[in-house]
Design a protein around this motif. Structure first.
Motif, PDB file in Angstrom:
ATOM      1  N   TYR A 176       3.216 -36.087 -18.656  1.00 54.03           N
ATOM      2  CA  TYR A 176       3.529 -36.189 -17.232  1.00 54.03           C
ATOM      3  C   TYR A 176       4.607 -37.255 -17.052  1.00 54.03           C
ATOM      4  CZ  TYR A 176      -1.006 -33.850 -17.065  1.00 54.03           C
ATOM      5  OH  TYR A 176      -2.037 -32.986 -17.268  1.00 54.03           O
ATOM      6  N   ALA A 177       5.469 -37.073 -16.047  1.00 59.41           N
ATOM      7  CA  ALA A 177       6.549 -38.035 -15.851  1.00 59.41           C
ATOM      8  C   ALA A 177       6.834 -38.215 -14.368  1.00 59.41           C
ATOM      9  CB  ALA A 177       7.814 -37.588 -16.574  1.00 59.41           C
ATOM     10  N   ARG A 178       7.379 -39.365 -14.049  1.00 65.69           N
ATOM     11  CA  ARG A 178       7.828 -39.669 -12.675  1.00 65.69           C
ATOM     12  C   ARG A 178       9.189 -40.335 -12.793  1.00 65.69           C
ATOM     13  NH1 ARG A 178       3.250 -42.029  -9.252  1.00 65.69           N
ATOM     14  NH2 ARG A 178       2.805 -39.797  -9.079  1.00 65.69           N
ATOM     15  N   ASP A 179      10.184 -39.778 -12.077  1.00 68.13           N
ATOM     16  CA  ASP A 179      11.533 -40.320 -12.201  1.00 68.13           C
ATOM     17  C   ASP A 179      11.791 -41.374 -11.131  1.00 68.13           C
ATOM     18  OD1 ASP A 179      12.100 -39.022  -9.819  1.00 68.13           O
ATOM     19  OD2 ASP A 179      13.358 -37.480 -10.716  1.00 68.13           O
ATOM     20  N   HIS A 187       6.713 -32.315 -19.070  1.00 68.94           N
ATOM     21  CA  HIS A 187       7.661 -32.236 -20.174  1.00 68.94           C
ATOM     22  C   HIS A 187       6.936 -31.842 -21.460  1.00 68.94           C
ATOM     23  CE1 HIS A 187      10.946 -34.184 -17.891  1.00 68.94           C
ATOM     24  NE2 HIS A 187       9.922 -34.710 -17.250  1.00 68.94           N
ATOM     25  N   ARG A 188       7.552 -30.930 -22.210  1.00 76.41           N
ATOM     26  CA  ARG A 188       6.959 -30.442 -23.445  1.00 76.41           C
ATOM     27  C   ARG A 188       7.178 -31.421 -24.587  1.00 76.41           C
ATOM     28  NH1 ARG A 188       9.834 -24.840 -22.138  1.00 76.41           N
ATOM     29  NH2 ARG A 188      11.336 -26.408 -21.509  1.00 76.41           N
ATOM     30  N   VAL A 189       6.129 -31.616 -25.374  1.00 75.09           N
ATOM     31  CA  VAL A 189       6.240 -32.419 -26.589  1.00 75.09           C
ATOM     32  C   VAL A 189       6.751 -31.510 -27.708  1.00 75.09           C
ATOM     33  CG1 VAL A 189       5.005 -33.752 -28.326  1.00 75.09           C
ATOM     34  CG2 VAL A 189       4.423 -34.005 -25.906  1.00 75.09           C
ATOM     35  N   ILE A 190       7.874 -31.894 -28.299  1.00 75.44           N
ATOM     36  CA  ILE A 190       8.477 -31.102 -29.362  1.00 75.44           C
ATOM     37  C   ILE A 190       7.811 -31.382 -30.704  1.00 75.44           C
ATOM     38  CG2 ILE A 190      10.629 -30.670 -30.624  1.00 75.44           C
ATOM     39  CD1 ILE A 190      12.080 -31.530 -28.026  1.00 75.44           C
ATOM     40  N   ARG A 191       7.578 -32.668 -30.964  1.00 78.00           N
ATOM     41  CA  ARG A 191       7.035 -33.038 -32.273  1.00 78.00           C
ATOM     42  C   ARG A 191       6.506 -34.469 -32.238  1.00 78.00           C
ATOM     43  NH1 ARG A 191      10.665 -31.060 -36.887  1.00 78.00           N
ATOM     44  NH2 ARG A 191       9.655 -29.176 -36.143  1.00 78.00           N
ATOM     45  N   VAL A 199      10.107 -35.664 -26.988  1.00 82.06           N
ATOM     46  CA  VAL A 199       9.797 -34.947 -25.750  1.00 82.06           C
ATOM     47  C   VAL A 199      11.051 -34.274 -25.216  1.00 82.06           C
ATOM     48  CG1 VAL A 199       8.872 -35.160 -23.415  1.00 82.06           C
ATOM     49  CG2 VAL A 199       8.001 -36.635 -25.230  1.00 82.06           C
ATOM     50  N   ASP A 200      10.912 -33.043 -24.748  1.00 85.44           N
ATOM     51  CA  ASP A 200      12.004 -32.325 -24.097  1.00 85.44           C
ATOM     52  C   ASP A 200      12.318 -33.000 -22.764  1.00 85.44           C
ATOM     53  OD1 ASP A 200      13.828 -30.504 -23.154  1.00 85.44           O
ATOM     54  OD2 ASP A 200      12.410 -28.839 -22.967  1.00 85.44           O
ATOM     55  N   VAL A 201      13.573 -33.415 -22.586  1.00 81.65           N
ATOM     56  CA  VAL A 201      13.955 -34.102 -21.350  1.00 81.65           C
ATOM     57  C   VAL A 201      14.010 -33.140 -20.169  1.00 81.65           C
ATOM     58  CG1 VAL A 201      15.878 -35.308 -20.219  1.00 81.65           C
ATOM     59  CG2 VAL A 201      15.151 -35.997 -22.496  1.00 81.65           C
ATOM     60  N   LEU A 202      14.297 -31.857 -20.416  1.00 79.43           N
ATOM     61  CA  LEU A 202      14.362 -30.886 -19.326  1.00 79.43           C
ATOM     62  C   LEU A 202      12.966 -30.661 -18.760  1.00 79.43           C
ATOM     63  CD1 LEU A 202      16.472 -28.994 -17.973  1.00 79.43           C
ATOM     64  CD2 LEU A 202      15.588 -27.184 -19.442  1.00 79.43           C
ATOM     65  N   VAL A 222      16.550 -34.969 -26.019  1.00 80.50           N
ATOM     66  CA  VAL A 222      15.215 -35.335 -26.462  1.00 80.50           C
ATOM     67  C   VAL A 222      14.973 -36.806 -26.171  1.00 80.50           C
ATOM     68  CG1 VAL A 222      13.715 -35.630 -28.478  1.00 80.50           C
ATOM     69  CG2 VAL A 222      15.100 -33.577 -28.254  1.00 80.50           C
ATOM     70  N   ALA A 223      13.833 -37.108 -25.551  1.00 82.73           N
ATOM     71  CA  ALA A 223      13.420 -38.502 -25.361  1.00 82.73           C
ATOM     72  C   ALA A 223      12.540 -38.898 -26.530  1.00 82.73           C
ATOM     73  CB  ALA A 223      12.659 -38.652 -24.043  1.00 82.73           C
ATOM     74  N   ARG A 224      12.888 -39.993 -27.178  1.00 83.69           N
ATOM     75  CA  ARG A 224      12.122 -40.487 -28.323  1.00 83.69           C
ATOM     76  C   ARG A 224      11.250 -41.637 -27.851  1.00 83.69           C
ATOM     77  NH1 ARG A 224      16.869 -38.390 -29.868  1.00 83.69           N
ATOM     78  NH2 ARG A 224      17.015 -37.314 -31.888  1.00 83.69           N
ATOM     79  N   LEU A 225       9.967 -41.370 -27.653  1.00 80.64           N
ATOM     80  CA  LEU A 225       9.049 -42.357 -27.091  1.00 80.64           C
ATOM     81  C   LEU A 225       8.294 -43.069 -28.212  1.00 80.64           C
ATOM     82  CD1 LEU A 225       7.490 -40.172 -24.230  1.00 80.64           C
ATOM     83  CD2 LEU A 225       9.616 -41.483 -24.199  1.00 80.64           C
ATOM     84  N   PRO A 226       8.069 -44.366 -28.088  1.00 77.15           N
ATOM     85  CA  PRO A 226       7.283 -45.091 -29.104  1.00 77.15           C
ATOM     86  C   PRO A 226       5.835 -44.611 -29.091  1.00 77.15           C
ATOM     87  CG  PRO A 226       7.804 -46.516 -27.243  1.00 77.15           C
ATOM     88  CD  PRO A 226       8.585 -45.267 -27.034  1.00 77.15           C
TER      89      PRO A 226
END
Length: 359
Positions: A176-179, A187-191, A199-202, A222-226
């Motif tokens: 889940y996200a809030r801008d 947002h879908r988790v890719i891997r 995470v898919d940024v779209l 792609v957002a790379r989250l820790p």
């Protein structure tokens, strides 16, 4: 979700006079080019779209827009202002060069580039064909055309399915996200990697199209989250995408609705009639997202105990009810089997709607 815009442009079928021209297979067949932009497209926009592709007809264009979460942004009217820039690119037959640093590449035409075809040449040196540019054999386009092409290649490698995931349905996790505007999105988790969650940024809109693995082919970024921070706190502030990502819904989470956004509606429908392309599909549960294998419906038939794809909604509903009862965890089944049965139902519902739309 004002960050992305979808353009479409018809590709006229080529004639016998075009046989000697350098045209693509899609230009011979006709269909639609489409582009996804990270800026409102207009005649003064010169940079490349973030991603693009081809649809053979209006029904397939609707499927593509649905898979991208852009159904409400689809305007098939070739005169619509959001399609002007793409129409200009599609109509230009000239080969072009794009250079970024010491690397440069040449494409047969903008249409070839937008179809994500490989360049005619790509090199990394200082020997740019200046004479061809001077004679007009090539035109030069911004560096973004080359950099976007290279970025798309990297994203495809990053998002490719592992061999073990290609032959069976796979659960897709969502965040889940809030801008910064207060809009809530999924947002879908890719891997998952040992240190990151990719995470898919779209933003993703729940619906039957989520089952199509084609979404992996059209990633924008792609957002790379820790991973450690997300696992420990359930929340990550990701400044590059201007979003805060949550493992569970934040307080008062409510999915952003484009149709209720007056600013977006005014931009899309300025001097143009409103177009609606959304199907009235039953929405799946947000926590039951499954991606099916590419080009194979056998898993869905097995999940519902069917021999051939259903052609009537009543037949499908009856098969789903039987499968849901048999696979429910409370009746001795498993959570994965129950979710797979629901995914199979959504898959066939999607195809029944598609057949009705084409008919």
């Amino acid at each position: 979700m004002k960050d992305f815009y979808l353009s479409t442009a018809p590709l006229p079928s080529s004639t016998a006079a075009d046989q000697d021209a350098m045209v693509t297979w899609a230009e011979r067949q006709g269909g639609y080019l489409w582009c996804l932009w990270d800026i409102a497209p207009s005649p003064d926009v010169r940079r490349a779209p973030v991603t693009s592709g081809y649809a053979a007809n209006q029904a397939d264009m609707l499927v593509t827009a649905h898979a991208l979460g852009m159904t409400n942004r689809l305007r098939l009217n070739s005169e619509h202002h959001i399609n002007e820039r793409l129409a200009e690119l599609a109509a230009d037959p000239r080969p072009f060069l794009s250079a970024s640093g010491r690397r440069w590449a040449v494409w047969a035409s903008p249409a070839s580039y937008l179809l994500d075809q490989q360049p005619l040449a790509m090199r990394e040196d200082d020997d740019i064909p200046q004479q061809s540019l001077a004679r007009g054999d090539l035109i030069r386009r911004p560096a973004s055309f080359l950099s976007r092409h290279l970025a798309r290649r990297r994203l495809k490698r990053l998002a490719s399915l592992r061999p073990a995931e290609r032959g069976s349905p796979a659960a897709v996790s969502l965040l889940y996200a809030r801008d910064r505007y207060g809009r809530d999105t999924l947002h879908r988790v890719i891997r998952h990697t040992p240190h990151r969650v990719l995470v898919d940024v779209l933003p993703f809109r729940p619906g039957p199209a989520f089952l199509h693995p084609v979404w992996r082919q059209h990633l924008v970024d792609v957002a790379r989250l820790p991973r450690a921070e997300l696992d420990a706190n359930g929340v990550v502030d990701h400044r590059p995408s201007s979003r805060v990502y949550y493992a569970a819904p934040p307080p008062d989470f409510h999915l952003y609705d484009e149709l209720a956004d007056d600013d977006f509606d005014a931009f899309m429908n300025e001097d143009s009639p409103l177009e609606h392309h959304a199907w009235q599909d039953p929405q799946p549960e947000i926590d039951a997202v499954i991606e099916f294998p590419p080009g194979d419906a056998s898993w869905a038939l097995d999940a519902l105990g069917l021999i051939e794809p259903p052609t009537a909604p009543a037949t499908l509903k009856s098969a789903y009810r039987r499968a849901a009862r048999a696979s429910h965890p409370d009746r001795g089944g498993s959570s994965l089997a129950f979710r797979t049965a629901r995914a199979a139902y959504d898959f066939f519902i999607f195809n029944l709607h598609l057949l009705a739309h084409r008919g």
